[in-house]
Design an enzyme around this catalytic site. Structure first.
Site, PDB file in Angstrom:
ATOM      1  N   ARG A 191       0.847  -1.181   0.000  1.00  0.00           N
ATOM      2  CA  ARG A 191       0.000   0.000   0.000  1.00  0.00           C
ATOM      3  C   ARG A 191       0.890   1.241   0.000  1.00  0.00           C
ATOM      4  O   ARG A 191       2.007   1.206   0.525  1.00  0.00           O
ATOM      5  CB  ARG A 191      -0.879   0.010   1.264  1.00  0.00           C
ATOM      6  N   HIS A 192       0.388   2.323  -0.593  1.00  0.00           N
ATOM      7  CA  HIS A 192       1.116   3.597  -0.589  1.00  0.00           C
ATOM      8  C   HIS A 192       1.334   4.086   0.839  1.00  0.00           C
ATOM      9  O   HIS A 192       0.780   3.539   1.784  1.00  0.00           O
ATOM     10  CB  HIS A 192       0.319   4.630  -1.374  1.00  0.00           C
ATOM     11  N   ARG A 220      -1.103   9.577   3.455  1.00  0.00           N
ATOM     12  CA  ARG A 220      -1.724  10.473   2.473  1.00  0.00           C
ATOM     13  C   ARG A 220      -2.714  11.416   3.151  1.00  0.00           C
ATOM     14  O   ARG A 220      -3.083  11.219   4.295  1.00  0.00           O
ATOM     15  CB  ARG A 220      -2.438   9.678   1.391  1.00  0.00           C
ATOM     16  N   ARG A 246      -0.476   8.945  -5.779  1.00  0.00           N
ATOM     17  CA  ARG A 246       0.169   8.527  -4.524  1.00  0.00           C
ATOM     18  C   ARG A 246       0.838   7.158  -4.635  1.00  0.00           C
ATOM     19  O   ARG A 246       1.840   6.902  -3.975  1.00  0.00           O
ATOM     20  CB  ARG A 246      -0.826   8.547  -3.362  1.00  0.00           C
ATOM     21  N   HIS A 248      -3.147  -0.136  -3.181  1.00  0.00           N
ATOM     22  CA  HIS A 248      -3.997   0.496  -2.170  1.00  0.00           C
ATOM     23  C   HIS A 248      -4.356  -0.474  -1.048  1.00  0.00           C
ATOM     24  O   HIS A 248      -4.123  -1.671  -1.171  1.00  0.00           O
ATOM     25  CB  HIS A 248      -5.267   1.000  -2.836  1.00  0.00           C
ATOM     26  N   ASP A 249      -4.987   0.070   0.002  1.00  0.00           N
ATOM     27  CA  ASP A 249      -5.441  -0.807   1.085  1.00  0.00           C
ATOM     28  C   ASP A 249      -6.400  -1.873   0.552  1.00  0.00           C
ATOM     29  O   ASP A 249      -6.365  -3.025   0.974  1.00  0.00           O
ATOM     30  CB  ASP A 249      -6.080   0.012   2.226  1.00  0.00           C
TER      31      ASP A 249
END
Lengths: 428, 415
Positions: free
Chosen positions: A36-37, A40, A106, A279-280
């Site tokens: 995941r990024h 944010r 992101r 992503h999550d």
């Protein structure tokens, strides 16, 4: 003693002697990382949010990676460098590495930051720059069924709609209707399902992380009740076998293919690292599909590591690690039905039901689907007492399985995981 | 002297009082120092935040004066290694090429860095030094060398400000670059499959136009076939061979005797013909140059309608990205041969309430490079936005997918 018995005893003894639970990166010949990024800003503040003013509170813009997020991934990259120092040469080479990101700022930036820590230049191209360019590839979101998992799929949409209208979800709705009403009233945003709640939960969580004082109304529902639904929301996208197959299947299929090709020497280029910046939801969907999800919001930079090991002369096994905390070694996960060190053949067998052979074809609402529905219609027309009793039994069974599963999941999360998304300390 | 126990017993009350006083004093001291410590820290934090905010505000200001309100910068990647060898190629195993076939070279990276520096200077008044996602959008071809080229360029365009640094010794910051897989890419690499286009290109290759070029160079092509050990029967095949030879020469490798400067120059002319052939007809220009043109027109329209805050669009592509676009814009007479880092800039200016489009071109960036202004055929050097949009209207594809599949066959391609 018959000879077969001797063989059995020897096999048993040797398998016992081998520690099945060792995490040793020195035997890794291929690794696939999904992360995941980093940190944010909120994606979308709610209408009555006191911190809606973007230029005041979120100067990076909405849904953008912050400086903290860049640093988190830079450090994660440094961790990967340490873990895979024997697998990957210090110098980046495109024959070793392929990086794929979702087409969102992101995640693109997270991948780049991670690589800056993972592959600092051996011989800088500019004398005082400790960075060198590494390509990050992406695919527009509506064409991406692999990482962003947003490619339209009619069959999936139908299955998901069925889930949302199922008795299980109706029960959830009944149980949380007061919360939905309360949130709708307070946030000015229509809230009717766990996914809506998760969005608001996430915004509040970020605001709290940034030391912004949450409005008075949140005290009643945040974090506890909202968190329950937020966690549930991450399980929904890949809740049923069908949803798992259509959502998480393509990426798991690609990773299993890398492993098979590595072993039979058809992987071209013969890469050692596949990095997926996501992503999550991607992390949750993959863990759900593998039946390994702990029903916790995947934190920033949480990473799934799917590693292929080789033991001489020709023994291959797969290990799965989940790194959801910055400062500790990853958790060892075992695919249900296999040991932590899962022989490749078993891994391939166990994952094969999760992987669609032809995703595009399976996404169509084809003949099979129509047939199923007309069949159902006949059943409904000929409603008999047998059917009622039969379905009653099935429902009872399902409920008990669900109760057991939830109990098991809770127990597992207690035993196996240490991750508290609400503790600010672990992020400061 | 009484034993200490006795002394303590006798003075119990006094001692207890003394202990109490000491504890109170200590607590108070500790509390006050910690309070003032906290207070100092808090003050320091506020001061720091203030100075940070000031730095951000300063970094968010542009400097200088200019009328430019939007710039699209379209460029070819930096210098690369040859992408392939030929049959008798002494270097065909690629061991001379650092980074492998087709890889961006060190020279290429440095060139892109220079271009980035130049853009920072040229657009100091348009984009502030602080990176903000709304200011700039970056598109790249999915080829590694294009992504890497624009990454380096961005490092020079947006060096991290002190407070943007991830790591004290790291003079770089991440900036998103958007790509589309090659077989879906209509805009930058322009390689998305298009059956009607492929048909047209084939027709061009078989047309009298092409046959004449091949016949005129008959002897050269025969010699190249013989020496290279592979079929070089037409100008397209000559282009591929030329690229390999020219890059090897550039890398300082010794070329075979037959590849004299004169031969290379003649091959270069064939390469130029080959590059132009991809957009030989109006239909072909619309298919291959049209999508990027449409992207530019959209951005210009949004800018005029003030519906976009975007100030710069970067497009990292190939030689054909530039040639296709230039020819689609109407520059069909020029014999284009963009070098690495060649750049086309389309600027939108707001002058006296009027929107003006200017085109600037550089054929390959070097240290003291300058851009020359191009005049759009049929328009003034300073072309009004309306005139620009009008002039490019009929090469803008509105039904690309249809044109590629069910549309009519290109009538101009075979003649």
């Amino acid at each position: 003693m018959p000879s077969w018995l001797i063989i059995v005893v020897i096999t048993l003894a040797s398998s016992l002697a081998q520690d099945q639970n060792v995490d040793d990166p020195s035997t890794v010949i291929l690794t696939n990382i999904i992360f995941r990024h980093g940190d944010r800003t909120p994606v979308e503040p709610y209408p009555t949010d006191p911190y809606r003013n973007v230029s005041v509170y979120w100067p990076e813009g909405l849904g953008q990676l912050t400086d903290v997020g860049k640093e988190q991934h830079f450090k994660l990259g440094q961790y990967f460098r340490k873990r895979y120092d024997s697998l990957l040469p210090k110098k980046y080479n495109y024959n070793d590495v392929l990086v794929r990101s979702t087409d969102v700022d992101r995640t693109l930036m997270s991948a780049e930051s991670n690589l800056a820590g993972f592959f600092p230049p051996v011989k800088p191209w500019s004398p005082d720059l400790k960075w060198s360019p590494i390509p990050v590839h992406t695919v527009p979101e509506n064409l991406d069924n692999l990482v962003s998992m947003k490619h339209p799929c009619p069959r999936y949409d139908l299955e998901f709609k069925n889930l949302m209208e199922s008795d299980f979800m109706k029960k959830i709705k009944a149980q949380y209707q007061d919360l939905y009403d309360y949130l709708t009233e307070q946030t000015g945003k229509e809230v009717q399902d766990p996914i809506n709640v998760q969005y608001i939960f996430n915004t509040l969580w970020i605001e709290q992380l940034k030391n912004l004082k949450l409005p008075e109304w949140t005290k009643k529902v945040y974090p506890d009740r909202m968190q329950e639904l937020s966690r549930l929301s991450f399980t929904l996208n890949a809740y049923t076998a069908e949803l798992k197959r259509l959502k998480g299947g393509p990426l798991i299929g690609e990773i299993v293919n890398h492993m098979k090709q590595k072993v039979n020497k058809t992987l071209t280029p013969d890469r050692k690292l596949f990095l997926y910046s996501a992503h999550d939801t991607t992390v949750a969907n993959i863990l759900m599909t593998l039946d390994l999800f702990d029903a916790q919001n995947p934190p920033y930079t949480s990473s799934i590591l799917l590693e292929l090991h080789k033991l001489p002369p020709e023994k291959y096994f797969v290990t799965i690690l989940y790194k959801n905390e910055t400062d500790r070694e990853p958790f060892k996960l075992s695919l249900p039905g296999c040991a932590f060190r899962c022989p490749l053949d078993d891994f391939v067998k166990l994952t094969s039901p999760m992987i669609p052979e032809d995703w595009n074809a399976e996404c169509q609402l084809g003949a099979e689907q129509t047939f199923l529905f007309s069949d159902e219609a006949t059943l409904l027309r000929n409603l008999s007492i047998t059917v009622v009793i039969g379905s009653g039994i099935v429902v009872l069974l399902l409920i008990s399985v669900l109760v057991l599963a939830v109990a098991f999941m809770q127990q597992r999360s207690r035993n196996n995981y240490r991750y508290s998304p609400l503790s600010i300390d672990s992020f400061s | 002297m009484p034993p200490p126990v006795d002394f303590m017993r006798k003075n119990r009350v006094k001692l207890a009082f003394l202990a109490f006083v000491i504890v109170v004093v200590l607590t108070l001291t500790l509390f006050s120092t910690s309070w003032s410590h906290d207070h100092d820290q808090e003050e320091a934090r506020v001061v720091l935040q203030e100075s940070l905010n000031e730095q951000i505000r300063a970094a968010n200001r542009t400097s200088g004066n200019s009328t430019v309100v939007f710039a699209s910068v379209i460029f070819r990647h930096g210098d690369r290694n040859p992408t392939n060898g030929y049959k008798t190629d002494p270097y065909k195993n690629g061991s001379e090429y650092v980074g492998g076939f087709g890889a961006l070279t060190m020279k290429g990276k440095k060139r892109m860095y220079l271009l980035g520096k130049y853009l920072r200077k040229r657009y100091q008044s348009l984009i502030p030094p602080l990176y903000q996602f709304e200011d700039i959008y970056v598109l790249s071809s999915d080829a590694d060398r294009c992504i890497m080229s624009v990454e380096v360029l961005l490092n020079a365009l947006y060096p991290p400000l002190p407070f943007e640094k991830i790591h004290p010794s790291l003079d770089w910051q991440p900036i998103p670059i958007h790509t589309v897989p090659r077989d879906l890419d209509k805009v930058v690499s322009a390689k998305a499959p298009c059956p009607k286009y492929t048909e047209a290109l084939q027709c061009v290759y078989n047309s009298s136009y092409s046959v004449k070029i091949n016949t005129d160079n008959h002897e050269l092509l025969e010699m190249l076939t013989l020496k290279s050990g592979q079929s070089v029967e037409n100008y397209a095949q000559a282009e591929s061979l030329y690229n390999t030879l020219a890059l090897q020469k550039e890398l300082g490798l010794t070329l075979p005797e037959w590849a004299t400067d004169e031969v290379l120059e003649r091959m270069k002319q064939l390469a130029i013909d080959s590059l132009a052939a991809f957009t030989h007809t109006k239909f072909m220009r619309k298919i291959r140059g049209g999508p990027l043109l449409a992207e530019l027109r959209d951005r210009l329209n949004q800018k005029r309608a003030a519906s976009s805050r975007l100030k710069m669009l970067l497009v990292s592509g190939h030689d054909l990205t530039l040639i296709n676009l230039l020819r689609t814009l109407g520059f069909v007479e020029t014999r284009w041969k963009p070098d690495f880092s060649a750049t086309l800039i389309l600027e939108l200016h707001a002058i006296d309430q009027k929107h003006i489009v200017q085109l600037w071109y550089n054929n390959g960036f070097a240290k003291e490079s300058t851009f020359e202004q191009l005049q759009l055929p049929g328009c003034d050097l300073d072309c009004t936005l309306n005139a620009f949009l009008e002039a490019t209207q009929d090469v803008t594809p509105l039904t690309w997918t249809q044109d590629c599949t069910t549309g009519p066959t290109d009538p101009d391609a075979c003649s």
